[in-house]
Design a protein around this motif. Structure first.
Motif, PDB file in Angstrom:
ATOM      1  N   GLY A 150       0.822  -1.212   0.000  1.00  0.00           N
ATOM      2  CA  GLY A 150       0.000   0.000   0.000  1.00  0.00           C
ATOM      3  C   GLY A 150       0.853   1.257   0.000  1.00  0.00           C
ATOM      4  N   ILE A 151       1.909   1.250   0.799  1.00  0.00           N
ATOM      5  CA  ILE A 151       2.828   2.392   0.834  1.00  0.00           C
ATOM      6  C   ILE A 151       3.504   2.563  -0.514  1.00  0.00           C
ATOM      7  CG2 ILE A 151       5.005   3.210   1.822  1.00  0.00           C
ATOM      8  CD1 ILE A 151       4.055   1.943   4.491  1.00  0.00           C
ATOM      9  N   CYS A 152       3.951   1.450  -1.111  1.00  0.00           N
ATOM     10  CA  CYS A 152       4.631   1.519  -2.413  1.00  0.00           C
ATOM     11  C   CYS A 152       3.701   2.056  -3.503  1.00  0.00           C
ATOM     12  CB  CYS A 152       5.168   0.147  -2.807  1.00  0.00           C
ATOM     13  SG  CYS A 152       6.639  -0.339  -1.894  1.00  0.00           S
ATOM     14  N   MET A 153       2.443   1.623  -3.496  1.00  0.00           N
ATOM     15  CA  MET A 153       1.502   2.103  -4.518  1.00  0.00           C
ATOM     16  C   MET A 153       1.217   3.594  -4.349  1.00  0.00           C
ATOM     17  SD  MET A 153      -1.181  -0.987  -5.242  1.00  0.00           S
ATOM     18  CE  MET A 153      -1.732  -1.175  -3.562  1.00  0.00           C
ATOM     19  N   ALA A 154       0.965   4.016  -3.118  1.00  0.00           N
ATOM     20  CA  ALA A 154       0.694   5.440  -2.882  1.00  0.00           C
ATOM     21  C   ALA A 154       1.915   6.283  -3.221  1.00  0.00           C
ATOM     22  CB  ALA A 154       0.278   5.653  -1.432  1.00  0.00           C
ATOM     23  N   PHE A 155       3.090   5.795  -2.866  1.00  0.00           N
ATOM     24  CA  PHE A 155       4.322   6.520  -3.160  1.00  0.00           C
ATOM     25  C   PHE A 155       4.559   6.609  -4.666  1.00  0.00           C
ATOM     26  CE2 PHE A 155       8.999   6.952  -3.303  1.00  0.00           C
ATOM     27  CZ  PHE A 155       9.126   8.086  -2.528  1.00  0.00           C
ATOM     28  N   SER A 156       4.229   5.533  -5.393  1.00  0.00           N
ATOM     29  CA  SER A 156       4.398   5.544  -6.853  1.00  0.00           C
ATOM     30  C   SER A 156       3.454   6.544  -7.519  1.00  0.00           C
ATOM     31  CB  SER A 156       4.158   4.144  -7.419  1.00  0.00           C
ATOM     32  OG  SER A 156       5.111   3.242  -6.920  1.00  0.00           O
ATOM     33  N   VAL A 157       2.227   6.601  -7.043  1.00  0.00           N
ATOM     34  CA  VAL A 157       1.270   7.572  -7.585  1.00  0.00           C
ATOM     35  C   VAL A 157       1.759   8.990  -7.304  1.00  0.00           C
ATOM     36  CG1 VAL A 157      -1.090   8.461  -7.357  1.00  0.00           C
ATOM     37  CG2 VAL A 157      -0.701   6.001  -7.496  1.00  0.00           C
ATOM     38  N   ALA A 158       2.274   9.210  -6.100  1.00  0.00           N
ATOM     39  CA  ALA A 158       2.803  10.535  -5.758  1.00  0.00           C
ATOM     40  C   ALA A 158       3.998  10.886  -6.639  1.00  0.00           C
ATOM     41  CB  ALA A 158       3.186  10.585  -4.283  1.00  0.00           C
ATOM     42  N   LEU A 159       4.877   9.929  -6.893  1.00  0.00           N
ATOM     43  CA  LEU A 159       6.025  10.188  -7.772  1.00  0.00           C
ATOM     44  C   LEU A 159       5.568  10.553  -9.180  1.00  0.00           C
ATOM     45  CD1 LEU A 159       8.693   7.464  -6.902  1.00  0.00           C
ATOM     46  CD2 LEU A 159       8.829   9.917  -6.520  1.00  0.00           C
ATOM     47  N   TYR A 160       4.560   9.855  -9.667  1.00  0.00           N
ATOM     48  CA  TYR A 160       4.032  10.159 -10.997  1.00  0.00           C
ATOM     49  C   TYR A 160       3.507  11.596 -11.050  1.00  0.00           C
ATOM     50  CZ  TYR A 160       0.836  10.204 -14.949  1.00  0.00           C
ATOM     51  OH  TYR A 160       0.162  10.547 -16.088  1.00  0.00           O
ATOM     52  N   HIS A 161       2.808  12.010 -10.021  1.00  0.00           N
ATOM     53  CA  HIS A 161       2.254  13.363 -10.022  1.00  0.00           C
ATOM     54  C   HIS A 161       3.330  14.428  -9.801  1.00  0.00           C
ATOM     55  CE1 HIS A 161      -2.010  12.828 -10.708  1.00  0.00           C
ATOM     56  NE2 HIS A 161      -1.865  11.663 -10.121  1.00  0.00           N
ATOM     57  N   VAL A 162       4.390  14.089  -9.100  1.00  0.00           N
ATOM     58  CA  VAL A 162       5.520  15.021  -8.995  1.00  0.00           C
ATOM     59  C   VAL A 162       6.168  15.178 -10.369  1.00  0.00           C
ATOM     60  CG1 VAL A 162       7.833  15.311  -8.028  1.00  0.00           C
ATOM     61  CG2 VAL A 162       5.956  14.631  -6.549  1.00  0.00           C
ATOM     62  N   PHE A 163       6.286  14.063 -11.091  1.00  0.00           N
ATOM     63  CA  PHE A 163       6.833  14.110 -12.453  1.00  0.00           C
ATOM     64  C   PHE A 163       5.966  14.997 -13.348  1.00  0.00           C
ATOM     65  CE2 PHE A 163       7.949  12.514 -16.635  1.00  0.00           C
ATOM     66  CZ  PHE A 163       9.318  12.325 -16.526  1.00  0.00           C
ATOM     67  N   LYS A 164       4.631  14.826 -13.241  1.00  0.00           N
ATOM     68  CA  LYS A 164       3.714  15.672 -14.017  1.00  0.00           C
ATOM     69  C   LYS A 164       3.847  17.134 -13.611  1.00  0.00           C
ATOM     70  CE  LYS A 164      -0.585  14.554 -14.404  1.00  0.00           C
ATOM     71  NZ  LYS A 164      -1.955  14.007 -14.253  1.00  0.00           N
ATOM     72  N   LEU A 165       4.001  17.385 -12.332  1.00  0.00           N
ATOM     73  CA  LEU A 165       4.148  18.757 -11.845  1.00  0.00           C
ATOM     74  C   LEU A 165       5.410  19.401 -12.403  1.00  0.00           C
ATOM     75  CD1 LEU A 165       2.820  20.826  -9.946  1.00  0.00           C
ATOM     76  CD2 LEU A 165       4.224  19.905  -8.121  1.00  0.00           C
TER      77      LEU A 165
END
Length: 160
Positions: A56-71
């Motif tokens: 769960g932590i890895c999935m949430a962290f991956s989604v956050a990384l994707y959105h940081v990349f988009k940002l």
């Protein structure tokens, strides 16, 4: 606001490396830990709740990384003060709270498991609390970044 392309490209590279590390943890390290635990203690499923929290932590962290990349892509295109960047910041903040939830869930499980087995879970619990503190700081920083964006006119109309 003119941003040098080199700095955002460097940050994107770092984010990709972190993403590869998270993917490696999910695909290689966590299943290997589960396999070793199953061999050492057959019939004992006490590791599985911690694995669920870790994934769960890895999935949430991956989604956050994707959105940081988009940002960072929005910043490169001079769209830092747009509704899209505001939405990315919102998702990053929700991911931070999700990570906190899973860490607290793991801490509660470790505490309950320690009560029944007599183990000392002080070390892992202290590390979990440090993770909660670090993630809370990130969530507070994201919230501070969102505040100026709330005053942008096109975001105000979509938010209300």
């Amino acid at each position: 606001m003119k941003v040098k392309r080199g700095s955002t490209t460097f940050l994107k590279g770092i984010i990709c490396l972190i993403g590869i590390a998270v993917l490696t943890v999910c695909i290689v390290l966590l299943p290997e830990a589960a396999r070793r635990d199953a061999i050492e203690r057959p019939g004992d499923y006490s590791l599985y709740p911690l694995l669920v929290c870790a994934y769960g932590i890895c999935m949430a962290f991956s989604v956050a990384l994707y959105h940081v990349f988009k940002l960072l892509a929005y910043i490169e295109k001079n769209n830092a003060f747009s509704a899209l960047s505001f939405q990315s910041l919102q998702v990053i903040k929700k991911c931070a709270f999700t990570v906190i939830f899973f860490i607290l869930l793991a801490i509660v499980y470790l505490r309950v498991h320690a009560q029944f087995t007599g183990d000392d879970a002080a070390g892992p619990i202290a590390l979990g609390l440090m993770g909660v503190l670090a993630t809370s700081i990130i969530a507070a920083m994201v919230d501070a970044l969102q505040k100026p964006l709330k005053n942008v006119p096109d975001i105000k109309s979509k938010d209300e």
